[in-house]
Design an enzyme around this catalytic site. Structure first.
Site, mmCIF file in Angstrom:
data_model
loop_
_atom_site.group_PDB
_atom_site.id
_atom_site.type_symbol
_atom_site.label_atom_id
_atom_site.label_comp_id
_atom_site.label_asym_id
_atom_site.label_seq_id
_atom_site.Cartn_x
_atom_site.Cartn_y
_atom_site.Cartn_z
ATOM 1 N N ARG A 105 39.059 40.837 37.108
ATOM 2 C CA ARG A 105 39.191 40.488 35.695
ATOM 3 C C ARG A 105 39.583 39.027 35.533
ATOM 4 O O ARG A 105 39.262 38.404 34.512
ATOM 5 C CB ARG A 105 40.257 41.396 35.066
ATOM 6 C CG ARG A 105 40.461 41.235 33.565
ATOM 7 C CD ARG A 105 41.580 42.144 33.094
ATOM 8 N NE ARG A 105 41.763 42.100 31.665
ATOM 9 C CZ ARG A 105 41.248 42.972 30.807
ATOM 10 N NH1 ARG A 105 40.494 43.963 31.271
ATOM 11 N NH2 ARG A 105 41.474 42.867 29.518
ATOM 12 N N TYR A 106 40.294 38.498 36.502
ATOM 13 C CA TYR A 106 40.780 37.132 36.429
ATOM 14 C C TYR A 106 40.226 36.294 37.581
ATOM 15 O O TYR A 106 40.952 35.530 38.222
ATOM 16 C CB TYR A 106 42.315 37.113 36.460
ATOM 17 C CG TYR A 106 42.955 38.018 35.433
ATOM 18 C CD1 TYR A 106 42.644 37.871 34.088
ATOM 19 C CD2 TYR A 106 43.846 39.012 35.809
ATOM 20 C CE1 TYR A 106 43.215 38.698 33.135
ATOM 21 C CE2 TYR A 106 44.425 39.845 34.863
ATOM 22 C CZ TYR A 106 44.103 39.689 33.528
ATOM 23 O OH TYR A 106 44.669 40.514 32.586
ATOM 24 N N HIS B 73 43.768 45.980 65.665
ATOM 25 C CA HIS B 73 43.924 44.546 65.907
ATOM 26 C C HIS B 73 42.616 43.886 65.486
ATOM 27 O O HIS B 73 41.584 44.069 66.130
ATOM 28 C CB HIS B 73 44.206 44.284 67.392
ATOM 29 C CG HIS B 73 44.696 42.894 67.668
ATOM 30 N ND1 HIS B 73 43.909 41.783 67.558
ATOM 31 C CD2 HIS B 73 45.924 42.439 68.072
ATOM 32 C CE1 HIS B 73 44.594 40.703 67.887
ATOM 33 N NE2 HIS B 73 45.833 41.078 68.191
ATOM 34 N N THR C 239 44.461 32.119 71.545
ATOM 35 C CA THR C 239 45.252 33.223 71.016
ATOM 36 C C THR C 239 44.760 33.519 69.611
ATOM 37 O O THR C 239 44.062 32.702 68.997
ATOM 38 C CB THR C 239 46.758 32.884 71.019
ATOM 39 O OG1 THR C 239 47.497 34.070 70.736
ATOM 40 C CG2 THR C 239 47.089 31.816 69.995
ATOM 41 N N SER C 240 45.119 34.670 69.096
ATOM 42 C CA SER C 240 44.593 35.083 67.790
ATOM 43 C C SER C 240 44.833 34.038 66.713
ATOM 44 O O SER C 240 43.962 33.754 65.884
ATOM 45 C CB SER C 240 45.229 36.411 67.362
ATOM 46 O OG SER C 240 44.895 37.447 68.251
ATOM 47 N N THR D 234 60.799 18.637 17.827
ATOM 48 C CA THR D 234 61.757 18.796 18.918
ATOM 49 C C THR D 234 62.664 19.959 18.556
ATOM 50 O O THR D 234 63.086 20.077 17.398
ATOM 51 C CB THR D 234 62.574 17.516 19.146
ATOM 52 O OG1 THR D 234 63.272 17.175 17.943
ATOM 53 C CG2 THR D 234 61.674 16.345 19.540
ATOM 54 N N HIS D 235 62.926 20.816 19.521
ATOM 55 C CA HIS D 235 63.672 22.057 19.275
ATOM 56 C C HIS D 235 62.944 22.966 18.289
ATOM 57 O O HIS D 235 63.550 23.829 17.667
ATOM 58 C CB HIS D 235 65.092 21.775 18.764
ATOM 59 C CG HIS D 235 65.871 20.834 19.614
ATOM 60 N ND1 HIS D 235 66.582 21.244 20.723
ATOM 61 C CD2 HIS D 235 66.027 19.494 19.530
ATOM 62 C CE1 HIS D 235 67.159 20.190 21.276
ATOM 63 N NE2 HIS D 235 66.840 19.116 20.579
ATOM 64 N N GLN E 99 52.764 28.994 68.323
ATOM 65 C CA GLN E 99 51.629 29.903 68.250
ATOM 66 C C GLN E 99 50.836 29.710 66.970
ATOM 67 O O GLN E 99 49.680 30.105 66.880
ATOM 68 C CB GLN E 99 52.089 31.364 68.361
ATOM 69 C CG GLN E 99 50.921 32.321 68.544
ATOM 70 C CD GLN E 99 51.365 33.740 68.803
ATOM 71 O OE1 GLN E 99 51.417 34.536 67.886
ATOM 72 N NE2 GLN E 99 51.684 34.035 70.063
ATOM 73 N N SER F 170 44.126 46.742 17.807
ATOM 74 C CA SER F 170 43.545 48.070 17.625
ATOM 75 C C SER F 170 43.967 48.682 16.299
ATOM 76 O O SER F 170 43.313 49.607 15.798
ATOM 77 C CB SER F 170 43.981 48.992 18.776
ATOM 78 O OG SER F 170 45.393 49.183 18.753
ATOM 79 N N LYS G 198 44.059 40.629 12.557
ATOM 80 C CA LYS G 198 44.729 39.844 13.604
ATOM 81 C C LYS G 198 43.761 38.977 14.408
ATOM 82 O O LYS G 198 42.680 39.410 14.812
ATOM 83 C CB LYS G 198 45.463 40.779 14.564
ATOM 84 C CG LYS G 198 46.599 41.543 13.916
ATOM 85 C CD LYS G 198 47.835 40.684 13.778
ATOM 86 C CE LYS G 198 48.546 40.575 15.108
ATOM 87 N NZ LYS G 198 49.767 39.755 14.990
ATOM 88 N N ASN H 278 44.851 36.955 17.604
ATOM 89 C CA ASN H 278 45.987 36.644 18.473
ATOM 90 C C ASN H 278 45.607 35.623 19.547
ATOM 91 O O ASN H 278 44.461 35.603 20.008
ATOM 92 C CB ASN H 278 46.491 37.923 19.153
ATOM 93 C CG ASN H 278 46.955 38.955 18.146
ATOM 94 O OD1 ASN H 278 47.464 38.615 17.097
ATOM 95 N ND2 ASN H 278 46.756 40.222 18.466
ATOM 96 N N GLU I 46 48.269 33.477 26.003
ATOM 97 C CA GLU I 46 49.273 34.412 26.506
ATOM 98 C C GLU I 46 48.925 34.890 27.911
ATOM 99 O O GLU I 46 49.800 35.060 28.766
ATOM 100 C CB GLU I 46 49.394 35.596 25.547
ATOM 101 C CG GLU I 46 50.012 35.201 24.220
ATOM 102 C CD GLU I 46 50.002 36.326 23.202
ATOM 103 O OE1 GLU I 46 50.769 36.240 22.232
ATOM 104 O OE2 GLU I 46 49.232 37.294 23.363
ATOM 105 N N SER J 48 51.187 39.277 56.561
ATOM 106 C CA SER J 48 50.841 40.207 55.485
ATOM 107 C C SER J 48 50.963 39.544 54.124
ATOM 108 O O SER J 48 50.129 39.757 53.238
ATOM 109 C CB SER J 48 51.738 41.448 55.558
ATOM 110 O OG SER J 48 53.106 41.072 55.531
ATOM 111 N N ALA J 49 52.009 38.739 53.947
ATOM 112 C CA ALA J 49 52.192 38.064 52.659
ATOM 113 C C ALA J 49 51.048 37.097 52.383
ATOM 114 O O ALA J 49 50.559 37.000 51.247
ATOM 115 C CB ALA J 49 53.525 37.319 52.645
#
Length: 475
Positions: free
Chosen positions: A44-45, A108, A133-134, A180-181, A252, A303, A308, A310, A315, A347-348
């Protein structure tokens, strides 16, 4: 499966049970490690050019090229027979399905890949992955993917800046109130606001190119980076042919501060996207309504409430920017690994970099569309300016009184008192200034009108445009 025995029947695999549960519940099963494709939520993105960089088949193509280049480099220094290196180049290929099937057994991915390509090479296949090595393959291929992703993001940024620059020139002298603010301050122009945006994404471009350079590094240095079983000349040749620089030193892996730098850069660019998405969201509020994001024919805003419109694009960009900052934090936590390497970062990174680059690509293109197709309402800007009743000129009056010799504190208090009466009254600010004796005796009516003129706030638009690298527009 409880109670299953050889007499009552075989144990069923957990995957089979999960499939049946999902079938009965009309759910879609998502297995750990499954690659998200067009059916996945990320589609979707995302856009196809960036998805292509991260496809599994593309990753394996890069692995293969690294392995082949390593064999050929070893052949050139006499470590591998030249005819066998040529034979490997001619024969070796892979089937993605076969690699995945082998990985189910080996658990592996590199060994599964090596088994598959070696099966096509014959006896010469023994030279594949020789001394490697891998992580030599994984990190070098990741560098190639990240570089390609950076190149695509660079194109996005260049296109976005062109769009911003065109709109900045178009609205260079359209005045609006600065805030401002969230409170009316002094006038700006919408073109100046966009010139500021243009300049910010120029810095984003510079940061991305710096991060691209840092990440464009490969390594083929063996299990702990000592080249114990591989000549450094092999690494140099392979990296040169891939357009990478060899890491000056490695263990490594390639050190993850490089990757954290890139992830932080992506997050920072995402924060710039969010900064402007928030700006456009505020400008679209009903009470303001000076700018409105695109709303296509047939589009629906709610809906329940047909009226509206938006700011959903803005967003959405704000929400996705939060993900990028989370990925940056995970990348920083990948920097301190154990000794010569552990696997906690792996993994991350399978999530961080495909997702972060894919999302930012989508965000930049979406922001480009938002800027190009937004509706701008100069009449509404003029109405909102008028709501200040000229109070935005308070600093100009203050400074004019100081130039007449009045102490700043006294001048400030005089102007503030007139401003407060103006807020409570119905007349424009200059009327209250003329009614204040201590001000009127120093500033004649024509000078008050000159100080309060809106033209004062547009005098240096051209100068700002030149400073940020935009052609100065004609007033």
């Amino acid at each position: 499966n409880q109670g299953a025995t050889k007499q009552t029947g075989p144990f069923r695999k957990p995957q089979e049970i999960a499939c049946e549960i999902c079938r009965l519940g009309e759910l879609r099963l998502f297995f750990p490690g499954e690659v998200r494709t067009e059916e996945g939520m990320l589609a979707r993105y995302s856009r196809e050019p960036m998805r292509a960089i991260w496809r599994e088949a593309r990753r394996l193509e890069l692995w293969l090229e690294i392995e082949l280049l390593a064999v050929e480099a070893m052949a050139r220094i006499g470590r591998v027979p030249a005819e066998e290196a040529a034979q490997i180049r001619r024969r070796v290929h892979f089937s993605l399905a076969e690699v995945q099937k082998r990985e189910e057994k080996t658990q592996h991915e590199i060994l599964a890949f090596l088994e598959e390509i070696a099966s096509h090479a014959g006896p010469a296949g023994r030279w594949l992955h020789h001394g490697l090595t891998s992580s030599d393959v994984l990190d070098t291929s990741l560098a190639l993917q990240l570089r390609a992703a950076c190149d695509l993001l660079h194109q996005d940024l260049l296109a976005l800046r062109i769009t911003i620059g065109e709109q900045a020139r178009r609205y260079a002298f359209v005045p609006m109130i600065g805030r401002t603010h969230g409170v009316h301050a002094e006038p700006v122009t919408y073109g100046l606001k966009l010139a500021l945006m243009y300049d910010e994404f120029g810095r984003a471009t510079e940061r991305l190119l710096a991060a691209r350079e840092q990440i464009s590094v490969g390594k083929l240095s063996g299990a702990v980076g000592t080249y114990a079983h591989l000549d450094p000349a092999v690494e140099e040749e392979v990296c040169r042919k891939l357009g990478l620089s060899p890491a000056p030193a490695s263990n490594q892996i390639i050190q993850r501060d490089r990757h954290a730098h890139l992830a932080s850069t992506l997050a920072l660019i995402g924060s710039s996207v969010e900064r402007w998405a928030i700006e456009f969201r505020h400008l679209q509020r009903t009470e303001v309504l000076e700018v409105e994001e695109p709303f296509a024919a047939g589009q629906k805003g709610s809906s329940a409430m047909p009226h509206k419109k938006n700011p959903i694009l803005s967003e959405r960009l704000c929400g996705l920017a939060r993900l990028l900052r989370g990925y940056a934090l995970a990348a920083m936590e990948n920097v301190p690994l154990w000794h010569e390497r552990d696997i906690s970062h792996s993994s991350a990174e399978r999530v961080i970099f495909p997702d972060a680059t894919t999302l930012l690509d989508y965000m930049l293109v979406t922001l480009d569309r938002l800027v190009a197709d937004q509706s701008v309402y100069p009449e509404r800007m003029a109405e909102n300016l008028a709501r200040s009743k000229g109070l935005y000129a308070s600093e100009g009056v203050l400074l004019a009184l100081v130039r007449k010799g009045l102490p700043r504190k006294d001048a400030y208090e005089l102007v503030q008192e007139a401003a407060m009466r103006c807020w409570r009254g119905k007349e424009p600010f200059p009327a209250y200034l003329r009614e204040t004796p201590s001000i009127a005796q120093l500033l004649p009516p024509e000078e008050i009108d000159r100080v309060c003129s809106l033209e004062n706030y547009c005098r240096h638009v051209g100068d700002t445009f030149k400073r940020v690298g935009l052609e100065a527009p004609e007033p």
